[in-house]
Design a protein around this motif. Structure first.
Motif, PDB file in Angstrom:
ATOM      1  N   GLY A 178       0.818  -1.208   0.000  1.00  0.00           N
ATOM      2  CA  GLY A 178       0.000   0.000   0.000  1.00  0.00           C
ATOM      3  C   GLY A 178       0.854   1.262   0.000  1.00  0.00           C
ATOM      4  N   ALA A 179       1.975   1.233   0.743  1.00  0.00           N
ATOM      5  CA  ALA A 179       2.877   2.394   0.782  1.00  0.00           C
ATOM      6  C   ALA A 179       3.545   2.611  -0.566  1.00  0.00           C
ATOM      7  N   VAL A 180       4.013   1.523  -1.172  1.00  0.00           N
ATOM      8  CA  VAL A 180       4.668   1.627  -2.481  1.00  0.00           C
ATOM      9  C   VAL A 180       3.669   2.145  -3.521  1.00  0.00           C
ATOM     10  N   LYS A 181       2.455   1.634  -3.478  1.00  0.00           N
ATOM     11  CA  LYS A 181       1.408   2.090  -4.409  1.00  0.00           C
ATOM     12  C   LYS A 181       1.123   3.580  -4.218  1.00  0.00           C
ATOM     13  N   TYR A 182       1.044   4.004  -2.982  1.00  0.00           N
ATOM     14  CA  TYR A 182       0.776   5.421  -2.672  1.00  0.00           C
ATOM     15  C   TYR A 182       1.884   6.303  -3.235  1.00  0.00           C
ATOM     16  N   ILE A 183       3.138   5.898  -3.029  1.00  0.00           N
ATOM     17  CA  ILE A 183       4.274   6.682  -3.522  1.00  0.00           C
ATOM     18  C   ILE A 183       4.275   6.718  -5.045  1.00  0.00           C
ATOM     19  N   ALA A 184       3.997   5.566  -5.663  1.00  0.00           N
ATOM     20  CA  ALA A 184       3.964   5.513  -7.126  1.00  0.00           C
ATOM     21  C   ALA A 184       2.892   6.437  -7.690  1.00  0.00           C
ATOM     22  N   GLU A 185       1.759   6.517  -7.005  1.00  0.00           N
ATOM     23  CA  GLU A 185       0.652   7.345  -7.493  1.00  0.00           C
ATOM     24  C   GLU A 185       0.948   8.834  -7.391  1.00  0.00           C
ATOM     25  N   ILE A 186       1.932   9.200  -6.563  1.00  0.00           N
ATOM     26  CA  ILE A 186       2.346  10.605  -6.521  1.00  0.00           C
ATOM     27  C   ILE A 186       2.836  11.043  -7.899  1.00  0.00           C
ATOM     28  N   PHE A 187       3.523  10.098  -8.575  1.00  0.00           N
ATOM     29  CA  PHE A 187       4.155  10.441  -9.855  1.00  0.00           C
ATOM     30  C   PHE A 187       3.327  10.015 -11.068  1.00  0.00           C
ATOM     31  N   THR A 188       2.433   9.022 -10.888  1.00  0.00           N
ATOM     32  CA  THR A 188       1.659   8.551 -12.034  1.00  0.00           C
ATOM     33  C   THR A 188       0.318   9.255 -12.165  1.00  0.00           C
ATOM     34  N   ALA A 189      -0.238   9.698 -11.053  1.00  0.00           N
ATOM     35  CA  ALA A 189      -1.511  10.423 -11.125  1.00  0.00           C
ATOM     36  C   ALA A 189      -1.250  11.817 -11.688  1.00  0.00           C
ATOM     37  N   PRO A 190      -2.288  12.501 -12.201  1.00  0.00           N
ATOM     38  CA  PRO A 190      -2.103  13.867 -12.704  1.00  0.00           C
ATOM     39  C   PRO A 190      -1.521  14.765 -11.609  1.00  0.00           C
TER      40      PRO A 190
END
Length: 478
Positions: free
Chosen positions: A395-407
């Protein structure tokens, strides 16, 4: 019974009045009242675990006597390890049993074996991590001949279970608290007023800042896929404020309440988010736990006396154990490991004690270099807190990844304007109070009476306005 509850608002004045106006002539009676009140306070959470607190207290009380009376070192060590083994055994069972069971089954599964983990529904006794460390430090100090065992069970039991610190610290030392418990206490009006101020500031941090931050944090972390990258950053920053205001708010209330009874507890926070490097941060964050691990783990391991590799090894052990102390989840261990990695360059370059004084002491503003250090330290701390807050490593890795992949450049979630202004107000008060024991610790004489009382009314009205459903303190789960 939460500090921020109606029940506690009724409980505290009753104990206070009995303590100072009914049985104030007898120190023994005052200590008995503190012990009875503490057991009542603890039983209000779950009376079933009161026996565990009493058993742990009795174990260490009698173990201390046995160690002091031992005629040889082998006998002393036997009683020491009985105390350590039983205390850590209880802690391991209630806090870590399912973690080890599941982790073992997952580890052997990678080797091609199938093992079904045997898990049970274990309820974590509130405060067990704190009162266990109270008892362990007491027994170890007796073994090391730093103190003599306390003869009065009542006095020792108050040291372990004094209700302001019972469920979330600070982690006290017998060398600091026991002498105060054994000494006649006289009512000090100025000290009581100071205690009330610290309670007020603690409630403000908990109810107004932490509890309001949690509303945004829960929404963003629980539904992260639907938010932009900038909103992910907002969520992580708000959690950084939430956990600080929640835990330091608890500590402020605990220290303020203890001061009402003529007792001074150990300081637990010293404005950590104004730190210029991660070493300074850890000297200012959860001070009682950091110093406990330093004295009872880091130094016995060799501390900083050995070579560089020993220092690095001991540093990683301390941070990983500190992470694991917080809970049975790999997220806490990674959080501890990240902080060890942050600390490593300072250790190698021998810069870990470069910033011992509070930033910009005696000045209105920090230098550009100090400000840059504060921003950098705060930023890496925010990143580490993502692992602390996430339910799992994935969940933490996904959250961090979404910082850069989400708009990323989408305008972040709009915070309530009054709440945003209150966060700014909170930061300003903390900054101007950073040279004192807590943000409102500046002597009254520095401000006109009308200004002081207007300020207090703002705090009270803010607490009243934002108060809603009682929310537990984050560190109750640890």
């Amino acid at each position: 019974m939460l500090f921020n509850s109606i029940n506690f608002a009724l409980f505290l004045p009753v104990v206070f009045l009995l303590y100072w106006f009914v049985i104030n002539r007898s120190l023994k009676a005052q200590n008995i009242l503190l012990l009875a009140s503490s057991y009542f306070f603890y039983a209000s959470w779950d009376y079933r675990f009161l026996f565990l607190l009493i058993f742990s207290t009795m174990l260490d009380y009698f173990t201390g006597i046995k160690i002091a009376g031992a005629k040889n070192i082998a006998y002393k060590k036997t009683w020491l390890w009985i105390s350590i083994g039983v205390n850590l055994g209880f802690l391991a069972f209630f806090k870590y049993y399912n973690f080890f069971s599941v982790s073992f089954s997952e580890a052997v599964a990678h080797l091609g074996f199938r093992v079904d983990p045997w898990t049970i529904k274990v309820i974590l006794p509130i405060g067990i991590s704190f009162y266990t460390f109270h008892g362990l430090s007491y027994v170890i100090d007796i073994y090391k001949e730093r103190i003599r065992p306390e003869k009065s069970f009542i006095n020792y039991a108050v040291f372990v279970s004094f209700f302001p610190l019972l469920v979330a610290g600070p982690i006290e030392r017998a060398t600091h608290l026991l002498p105060q418990i054994k000494k006649k206490r006289l009512f000090d009006h100025a000290r009581a007023i100071d205690g009330l101020r610290q309670i007020l500031w603690g409630l403000f941090k908990k109810v107004v800042i932490a509890d309001q931050c949690s509303q945004y944090v829960n929404v963003i972390f629980n539904g992260s896929a639907s938010f932009s990258g900038s909103e992910h950053i907002v969520g992580a920053v708000l959690f950084t404020f939430q956990i600080y205001c929640d835990f330091s708010g608890y500590s402020d209330i605990a220290l303020g309440v203890a001061r009402l009874f003529g007792i001074e507890l150990l300081r637990n926070f010293a404005f950590p988010y104004f730190s210029r490097d991660i070493a300074e941060f850890w000297r200012r964050w959860h001070i009682s736990l950091s110093s406990w691990f330093k004295d009872y783990l880091y130094i016995p391991l060799g501390g900083s006396k050995g070579g560089l590799w020993m220092k690095i090894r001991n540093t990683f052990i301390i941070f990983l154990v500190s992470g694991f102390w917080h809970g049975a989840n790999w997220t806490f261990i990674i959080w501890g490991g990240l902080n060890a990695i942050y600390f490593l360059p300072l250790l190698i370059l021998n810069k870990n004690r470069a910033n011992l004084e509070i930033v910009a002491k005696g000045k209105l503003l920090p230098t550009a270099w100090e400000f840059a250090g504060m921003v950098f330290t705060f930023s890496i701390t925010v990143f580490a807190w993502i692992f602390f807050r996430a339910a799992s490593v994935g969940g933490a890795v996904k959250y961090i990844a979404e910082i850069f992949t989400a708009p990323f450049f989408t305008y972040p979630i709009r915070l309530n304007i009054p709440f945003t202004l209150l966060i700014c107000f909170f930061l300003i008060v903390e900054w101007f109070g950073r040279e004192y024991q807590y943000a409102l610790g500046k002597p009254d004489i520095a401000f006109p009476k009308i200004a002081r009382w207007s300020f207090y009314y703002v705090l009270v009205l803010s607490i009243w306005y934002f108060a809603g459903a009682e929310q537990q303190f984050i560190y109750f789960q640890f």
